[in-house]
Design an enzyme around this catalytic site. Structure first.
Site, PDB file in Angstrom:
ATOM      1  N   HIS A 104       4.589   2.000 -17.321  1.00  0.00           N
ATOM      2  CA  HIS A 104       5.480   3.158 -17.192  1.00  0.00           C
ATOM      3  C   HIS A 104       4.742   4.375 -17.749  1.00  0.00           C
ATOM      4  CE1 HIS A 104       8.976   5.592 -17.058  1.00  0.00           C
ATOM      5  NE2 HIS A 104       9.715   5.055 -18.010  1.00  0.00           N
TER       6      HIS A 104
ATOM      7  N   HIS B  97       4.289   2.451  -6.821  1.00  0.00           N
ATOM      8  CA  HIS B  97       5.532   2.908  -7.445  1.00  0.00           C
ATOM      9  C   HIS B  97       6.677   2.077  -6.916  1.00  0.00           C
ATOM     10  CE1 HIS B  97       8.623   5.598  -8.977  1.00  0.00           C
ATOM     11  NE2 HIS B  97       7.685   6.071  -9.772  1.00  0.00           N
TER      12      HIS B  97
ATOM     13  N   ASP C 143       0.938   9.509 -12.513  1.00  0.00           N
ATOM     14  CA  ASP C 143       0.035   9.253 -13.629  1.00  0.00           C
ATOM     15  C   ASP C 143      -1.435   9.238 -13.248  1.00  0.00           C
ATOM     16  OD1 ASP C 143       1.904   9.084 -15.678  1.00  0.00           O
ATOM     17  OD2 ASP C 143       2.559   7.149 -14.920  1.00  0.00           O
TER      18      ASP C 143
HETATM   19  N1  CMC Z   1      -2.737  -2.187  -8.266  1.00  0.00           N
HETATM   20  C1  CMC Z   1      -2.902  -3.287  -7.497  1.00  0.00           C
HETATM   21  N2  CMC Z   1      -1.915  -3.914  -6.842  1.00  0.00           N
HETATM   22  C2  CMC Z   1      -0.687  -3.394  -6.984  1.00  0.00           C
HETATM   23  C3  CMC Z   1      -0.428  -2.246  -7.766  1.00  0.00           C
HETATM   24  C4  CMC Z   1      -1.513  -1.647  -8.410  1.00  0.00           C
HETATM   25  N3  CMC Z   1      -1.336  -0.550  -9.154  1.00  0.00           N
HETATM   26  N4  CMC Z   1       0.884  -1.968  -7.717  1.00  0.00           N
HETATM   27  C5  CMC Z   1       1.438  -2.905  -6.935  1.00  0.00           C
HETATM   28  N5  CMC Z   1       0.480  -3.768  -6.496  1.00  0.00           N
HETATM   29  C6  CMC Z   1       0.665  -4.898  -5.580  1.00  0.00           C
HETATM   30  C7  CMC Z   1       1.295  -6.063  -6.306  1.00  0.00           C
HETATM   31  O1  CMC Z   1       0.312  -6.903  -6.867  1.00  0.00           O
HETATM   32  C8  CMC Z   1       2.055  -6.714  -5.181  1.00  0.00           C
HETATM   33  O2  CMC Z   1       1.127  -7.406  -4.386  1.00  0.00           O
HETATM   34  P1  CMC Z   1       1.533  -8.805  -3.679  1.00  0.00           P
HETATM   35  O3  CMC Z   1       2.559  -8.440  -2.657  1.00  0.00           O
HETATM   36  O4  CMC Z   1       0.245  -9.312  -3.103  1.00  0.00           O
HETATM   37  O5  CMC Z   1       2.073  -9.670  -4.776  1.00  0.00           O
HETATM   38  C9  CMC Z   1       2.552  -5.535  -4.359  1.00  0.00           C
HETATM   39  O6  CMC Z   1       1.595  -4.495  -4.599  1.00  0.00           O
HETATM   40  C10 CMC Z   1       3.938  -5.055  -4.733  1.00  0.00           C
HETATM   41  O7  CMC Z   1       3.910  -4.691  -6.105  1.00  0.00           O
HETATM   42  P2  CMC Z   1       5.075  -4.936  -7.125  1.00  0.00           P
HETATM   43  O8  CMC Z   1       4.498  -5.383  -8.435  1.00  0.00           O
HETATM   44  O9  CMC Z   1       6.133  -5.795  -6.486  1.00  0.00           O
HETATM   45  O10 CMC Z   1       5.677  -3.489  -7.256  1.00  0.00           O
HETATM   46  P3  CMC Z   1       6.671  -3.016  -8.384  1.00  0.00           P
HETATM   47  O11 CMC Z   1       7.606  -2.085  -7.725  1.00  0.00           O
HETATM   48  O12 CMC Z   1       7.243  -4.162  -9.121  1.00  0.00           O
HETATM   49  O13 CMC Z   1       5.743  -2.253  -9.393  1.00  0.00           O
HETATM   50  C11 CMC Z   1       4.593  -0.553 -10.504  1.00  0.00           C
HETATM   51  C12 CMC Z   1       5.658  -0.882  -9.466  1.00  0.00           C
HETATM   52  C13 CMC Z   1       4.567   0.951 -10.740  1.00  0.00           C
HETATM   53  C14 CMC Z   1       4.922  -1.247 -11.837  1.00  0.00           C
HETATM   54  C15 CMC Z   1       3.232  -1.065  -9.962  1.00  0.00           C
HETATM   55  O14 CMC Z   1       2.923  -0.423  -8.760  1.00  0.00           O
HETATM   56  C16 CMC Z   1       2.124  -0.847 -10.976  1.00  0.00           C
HETATM   57  O15 CMC Z   1       1.947  -1.706 -11.841  1.00  0.00           O
HETATM   58  N6  CMC Z   1       1.354   0.271 -10.887  1.00  0.00           N
HETATM   59  C17 CMC Z   1       0.341   0.544 -11.869  1.00  0.00           C
HETATM   60  C18 CMC Z   1       0.970   1.102 -13.116  1.00  0.00           C
HETATM   61  C19 CMC Z   1       1.378   2.541 -12.923  1.00  0.00           C
HETATM   62  O16 CMC Z   1       0.642   3.351 -12.391  1.00  0.00           O
HETATM   63  N7  CMC Z   1       2.586   2.848 -13.416  1.00  0.00           N
HETATM   64  C20 CMC Z   1       3.127   4.207 -13.363  1.00  0.00           C
HETATM   65  C21 CMC Z   1       4.295   4.306 -12.450  1.00  0.00           C
HETATM   66  S1  CMC Z   1       4.713   6.010 -12.114  1.00  0.00           S
HETATM   67  C22 CMC Z   1       5.323   6.604 -13.586  1.00  0.00           C
HETATM   68  C23 CMC Z   1       6.671   6.182 -13.858  1.00  0.00           C
HETATM   69  O17 CMC Z   1       7.597   6.551 -13.099  1.00  0.00           O
HETATM   70  O18 CMC Z   1       6.848   5.476 -14.853  1.00  0.00           O
END
Ligand code: CMC
Length: 532
Positions: free
Chosen positions: A290, A329, A385
């Site tokens: 986050h 995201h 970010d």
């Molecule tokens: N790098 C690599 N793969 C990713 C990433 C990433 N940053 N984000 C998602 N994926 C993949 C994930 O592994 C999954 O793949 P698969 O379908 O093969 O299992 C797919 O994309 C869907 O991801 P998810 O984990 O189901 O997505 P989520 O909605 O649960 O997670 C997130 C959202 C923001 C936590 C995630 O994208 C992430 O960890 N990003 C990196 C951390 C980041 O930049 N966070 C800041 C968010 S913006 C600020 C805020 O609002 O807080």
């Protein structure tokens, strides 16, 4: 249970358009008509669906709240597919370009943009609440010299609840926030004092005396002043940097039910005081998925080091051994509109202070990722970010200040949600359900009769410092500690022993990954990699 749910026999004869869903339970053949409001079904309506009358009823399983609305809100609108973000109906691009942060904070909390008189009064109220209690300053000074500023911020905000007992529903009564004057007072205090706390945390880390706030400057100017003033009687931050920070504050001010705002609503649903709730929300924001993500982006770019290493790094991401921080995201499945605004702010800051070399790695990383099917297929784009960390770094902020710089403006959003929630007639304490998959009806075995497997300490094994190793074989007050029994010592050969790890790890909070790895190695005599 909802009284709206009706059970009907399924004739399949729905010619008149109705705003309902018909759910057929194939176990029983019964069908249930469930009302749709705002394209949403009430989860509680599913409780009526059960195989036999004594069953609990059907629940909805939604880990991480992927598709669960927990409130109705009028604060922030996001269309993740089209990359649209609006505060109270105003596009974020226009607010970032034309408004100040305090105007936007007013908009979020009170529902519309202030007129000139309202803005002047609002600004005066906030700036009159920037001083913090001397006892709070003493508390902050008691932190270790290199304490992470986010830990200091969270603790100080939590401590603030002890300074205002009249603002604490646990002491003053559960209904106190029906009084709007009391509510406003806490809003002024939190928004006024947060930059002061953040600046003190920063000054603490760099070993400089804390600065008093000044109300002759704007909100963001005063923050930069408290960070940077030395002994000058008149110190004014550069307007480009003030404006850049103001824009950063505006785009970070709210983002509907992100994790920390959901936390704010969750904690506040207990009617706890707003200081404790803000401290808890800041705790949620601190996590690397986050608000800690911009800090993690910076560390990631530094560890990639050169553009040549990008393909290898992305390979590791695709193998799920690394995460591309600043990408992806939960809501945006296209370019985050805030990231677009930030790209422009980056240029303004670079023009004044020079280009940050990490920017080249970031833009190349973005270019390659956006043309790679792994990221295209998963709709992973840069989020806010990805660039905010580079701007903060270019502005000279240390990496561990990044989540602090996120928390200050996000407090406006948290407070807007706090106000809205406490006025919501639908408010109930947050209490999700679980699917219990554990054991039931175990037969209780007395201590002496429980099995003693060979690896008896495996569950509690942990890293052991040299200090603990020496103490573990010593006799203390003529008694052997549970760690120092023959059985435990022999059981722990070849595997780490039970110990209190926190006592052993040297100060690493603000260190780089390699410094942390190194200090763990020094303490525990073991190679360790945070990349594992
Ligand atoms: N790098 C690599 N793969 C990713 C990433 C990433 N940053 N984000 C998602 N994926 C993949 C994930 O592994 C999954 O793949 P698969 O379908 O093969 O299992 C797919 O994309 C869907 O991801 P998810 O984990 O189901 O997505 P989520 O909605 O649960 O997670 C997130 C959202 C923001 C936590 C995630 O994208 C992430 O960890 N990003 C990196 C951390 C980041 O930049 N966070 C800041 C968010 S913006 C600020 C805020 O609002 O807080």
């Amino acid at each position: 249970m909802s009284t709206n749910t009706t059970t009907t026999s399924n004739t399949g004869d729905n010619k008149v358009k109705k705003n309902t869903f018909t759910v057929i339970d194939n176990r029983t053949g019964k069908s249930y008509e469930i009302p749709i409001n705002n394209e949403t079904l009430k989860a509680i309506d599913f409780r009526a669906i059960k195989e036999s009358p004594e069953d609990f009823g059907t629940m909805l399983y939604d880990p991480g709240y992927y598709n669960t609305a927990v409130c109705k809100s009028e604060i922030t609108y996001i269309d993740g597919d089209r990359g649209i973000l609006e505060y109270r109906g105003y596009p974020i691009e226009e607010l970032a370009e034309k408004s100040s942060f305090l105007e936007v904070a007013y908009l979020l909390i009170y529902g519309d943009l202030p007129n000139i008189n309202q803005l002047n009064l609002w600004t005066t109220k906030i700036m009159n609440h920037t001083f913090i209690h001397e006892n709070l300053i003493q508390l902050m000074k008691s932190f270790r010299y290199d304490a992470h500023p986010m830990g200091m911020l969270i603790s100080s905000m939590s401590a603030m609840s002890t300074f205002y007992p009249e603002a604490n529903p646990a002491l003053a009564g559960v209904d106190i926030y029906k009084n709007k004057l009391l509510m406003n007072k806490q809003i002024f205090r939190i928004l006024g004092k947060l930059p002061t706390i953040a600046a003190c945390a920063y000054r603490h880390r760099i070993g400089r005396p804390y600065n008093n706030p000044t109300d002759t400057l704007s909100y963001t100017e005063n923050f930069l002043y408290m960070l940077d003033r030395l002994s000058e009687t008149s110190y004014k931050p550069h307007p480009t940097l003030t404006r850049a920070l103001d824009k950063l504050f505006i785009i970070h001010a709210d983002h509907e039910l992100n994790c920390s705002t959901a936390t704010m609503r969750q904690i506040s649903s207990t009617l706890v005081d707003p200081y404790t709730a803000v401290a808890g929300s800041a705790g949620a924001l601190y996590g690397p998925l986050h608000g800690g993500a911009n800090e993690a982006v910076l560390r990631m770019l530094e560890s990639i080091g050169t553009k040549d290493n990008i393909p290898n790094f992305l390979q590791l991401v695709k193998q799920k051994k690394q995460r591309l921080m600043g990408f992806g995201h939960r809501v945006y499945k296209s370019y985050d509109p805030r990231a677009k605004i930030l790209k422009k702010v980056t240029e303004e800051v670079f023009e004044l202070l020079g280009k940050n070399p990490l920017m080249e790695i970031a833009t190349e990383l973005e270019r390659i990722a956006l043309s790679d099917s792994y990221f295209i297929d998963r709709q992973l784009y840069p989020n806010v970010d990805f660039y905010s960390g580079i701007i903060y770094k270019s502005m000279g902020f240390p990496t561990d200040m990044f989540p602090v710089l996120f928390s200050i403006p996000r407090a406006a959003g948290w407070l807007a949600h706090w106000v809205e929630e406490l006025q919501d007639p639908d408010l109930r304490i947050f209490r999700p359900r679980q699917i219990y998959l554990g054991k039931r009806g175990c037969k209780y075995v007395p201590l002496s009769g429980r099995p003693m497997p060979q690896d008896t300490n495996a569950v509690l094994s942990s890293y052991v410092s040299g200090f603990d190793k020496r103490r573990d074989v010593s006799e203390i007050d003529g008694v052997n500690s549970p760690v120092n029994t023959q059985q435990n010592l022999s059981a722990s050969v070849g595997s780490p022993k039970l110990t209190d790890e926190t006592k052993a790890i040297p100060k690493t909070a603000s260190g780089s990954k390699s410094a942390i790895n190194q200090s763990i190695e020094q303490s525990f005599g073991e190679k360790f990699s945070l990349n594992n």
